[in-house]
Scaffold this motif. Structure first.
Motif, short mmCIF file in Angstrom:
data_model
loop_
_atom_site.label_atom_id
_atom_site.label_comp_id
_atom_site.label_asym_id
_atom_site.label_seq_id
_atom_site.Cartn_x
_atom_site.Cartn_y
_atom_site.Cartn_z
N LEU A 1 0.84 -1.20 0.00
CA LEU A 1 0.00 0.00 0.00
C LEU A 1 0.87 1.25 0.00
CD1 LEU A 1 -2.73 1.48 0.29
CD2 LEU A 1 -2.47 1.20 2.77
N ASN A 2 1.90 1.24 0.82
CA ASN A 2 2.82 2.37 0.87
C ASN A 2 3.50 2.58 -0.48
OD1 ASN A 2 4.15 4.44 2.50
ND2 ASN A 2 5.99 3.25 2.07
N GLN A 3 3.90 1.51 -1.12
CA GLN A 3 4.50 1.62 -2.45
C GLN A 3 3.51 2.20 -3.45
OE1 GLN A 3 5.83 -2.35 -3.34
NE2 GLN A 3 7.63 -2.19 -2.04
N PHE A 4 2.25 1.78 -3.36
CA PHE A 4 1.21 2.29 -4.24
C PHE A 4 1.02 3.80 -4.05
CE2 PHE A 4 -3.27 3.52 -4.66
CZ PHE A 4 -3.46 3.31 -6.03
N ILE A 5 0.92 4.23 -2.80
CA ILE A 5 0.72 5.65 -2.53
C ILE A 5 1.92 6.46 -2.99
CG2 ILE A 5 0.54 7.36 -0.66
CD1 ILE A 5 -1.40 5.41 0.71
N ASP A 6 3.11 6.03 -2.60
CA ASP A 6 4.31 6.75 -3.02
C ASP A 6 4.47 6.74 -4.54
OD1 ASP A 6 4.87 7.42 -0.40
OD2 ASP A 6 6.44 5.89 -0.16
N GLY A 7 4.15 5.63 -5.16
CA GLY A 7 4.31 5.51 -6.61
C GLY A 7 3.27 6.26 -7.42
N SER A 8 2.15 6.58 -6.81
CA SER A 8 1.08 7.27 -7.55
C SER A 8 0.97 8.74 -7.21
CB SER A 8 -0.26 6.57 -7.31
OG SER A 8 -0.64 6.64 -5.95
N ARG A 9 1.86 9.23 -6.37
CA ARG A 9 1.78 10.64 -5.94
C ARG A 9 1.88 11.60 -7.11
NH1 ARG A 9 3.85 11.65 -0.02
NH2 ARG A 9 2.94 13.64 -0.58
N HIS A 10 2.62 11.23 -8.13
CA HIS A 10 2.80 12.15 -9.27
C HIS A 10 1.55 12.24 -10.15
CE1 HIS A 10 3.74 8.26 -11.07
NE2 HIS A 10 3.56 8.82 -12.24
N VAL A 11 0.61 11.33 -10.00
CA VAL A 11 -0.62 11.37 -10.81
C VAL A 11 -1.88 11.52 -9.96
CG1 VAL A 11 0.36 10.06 -12.74
CG2 VAL A 11 -0.78 8.84 -10.86
N ALA A 12 -1.74 11.50 -8.63
CA ALA A 12 -2.90 11.59 -7.75
C ALA A 12 -2.86 12.89 -6.96
CB ALA A 12 -2.90 10.41 -6.77
N THR A 13 -4.04 13.43 -6.72
CA THR A 13 -4.13 14.60 -5.85
C THR A 13 -4.66 14.20 -4.48
OG1 THR A 13 -6.34 15.12 -6.69
CG2 THR A 13 -4.46 16.23 -7.74
N GLY A 14 -4.89 12.92 -4.29
CA GLY A 14 -5.36 12.40 -3.02
C GLY A 14 -5.84 10.97 -3.20
N TRP A 15 -6.19 10.35 -2.10
CA TRP A 15 -6.68 8.98 -2.10
C TRP A 15 -7.92 8.93 -1.23
CZ3 TRP A 15 -1.74 10.58 -1.55
CH2 TRP A 15 -0.85 10.20 -2.56
N ILE A 16 -8.86 8.11 -1.61
CA ILE A 16 -10.10 7.99 -0.84
C ILE A 16 -10.13 6.63 -0.19
CG2 ILE A 16 -12.61 7.89 -0.95
CD1 ILE A 16 -12.45 9.80 -3.32
N GLY A 17 -10.41 6.60 1.08
CA GLY A 17 -10.58 5.37 1.82
C GLY A 17 -11.92 5.40 2.53
N PHE A 18 -12.20 4.38 3.27
CA PHE A 18 -13.45 4.30 4.01
C PHE A 18 -13.14 4.00 5.47
CE2 PHE A 18 -17.15 2.15 5.77
CZ PHE A 18 -18.15 3.03 5.41
N TYR A 19 -13.75 4.76 6.35
CA TYR A 19 -13.56 4.58 7.78
C TYR A 19 -14.83 3.98 8.36
CZ TYR A 19 -12.92 5.76 12.69
OH TYR A 19 -12.81 5.71 14.05
N TRP A 20 -14.71 2.85 9.05
CA TRP A 20 -15.87 2.10 9.55
C TRP A 20 -16.43 2.66 10.85
CZ3 TRP A 20 -18.02 -1.33 6.36
CH2 TRP A 20 -17.25 -1.81 5.32
N GLY A 21 -15.76 3.63 11.47
CA GLY A 21 -16.29 4.29 12.65
C GLY A 21 -15.79 3.78 13.98
N LYS A 22 -15.08 2.67 14.00
CA LYS A 22 -14.51 2.18 15.26
C LYS A 22 -13.14 2.81 15.46
CE LYS A 22 -14.90 -2.27 16.27
NZ LYS A 22 -14.89 -3.73 16.12
N SER A 23 -12.82 3.07 16.71
CA SER A 23 -11.50 3.64 17.02
C SER A 23 -10.43 2.55 16.93
CB SER A 23 -11.49 4.24 18.42
OG SER A 23 -11.57 3.21 19.39
N MET A 24 -9.19 2.99 16.86
CA MET A 24 -8.09 2.02 16.84
C MET A 24 -8.10 1.22 18.13
SD MET A 24 -4.98 3.86 14.76
CE MET A 24 -4.78 5.23 15.87
N GLU A 25 -8.41 1.86 19.23
CA GLU A 25 -8.46 1.13 20.51
C GLU A 25 -9.54 0.06 20.49
OE1 GLU A 25 -7.22 -0.31 23.90
OE2 GLU A 25 -6.18 1.25 22.79
N GLN A 26 -10.67 0.34 19.89
CA GLN A 26 -11.74 -0.68 19.78
C GLN A 26 -11.26 -1.86 18.96
OE1 GLN A 26 -14.67 2.20 18.39
NE2 GLN A 26 -16.04 1.53 20.03
#
Length: 66
Positions: free
Chosen positions: A11-36
């Motif tokens: 995933l890190n390679q994908f983000i770093d490798g696509s920075r030159h063509v992307a202005t951002g990335w969209i993900g989905f947050y399920w609403g639970k905290s990291m602690e949960q």
């Protein structure tokens, strides 16, 4: 881009490798905290989501250019 069938390292390679063509990335947050997610040790999907969230907390400053 979630869920991609890849490791956090890929995933890190994908983000770093696509920075030159992307202005951002969209993900989905399920609403639970990291602690949960940390407390729910029986859910393998939760463990994957926790890795995703931890990655973005760590990566956010670099993505924003802080």
């Amino acid at each position: 881009m979630f869920p991609l069938k890849c490791s956090v390292e890929e995933l890190n390679q994908f983000i770093d490798g696509s920075r030159h063509v992307a202005t951002g990335w969209i993900g989905f947050y399920w609403g639970k905290s990291m602690e949960q997610y940390r407390q729910d040790t029986k859910d393998p999907n939760g463990a994957l989501t926790l890795q995703w969230l931890e990655y973005f907390v760590k990566k956010a400053p670099a993505i924003r250019g802080d």
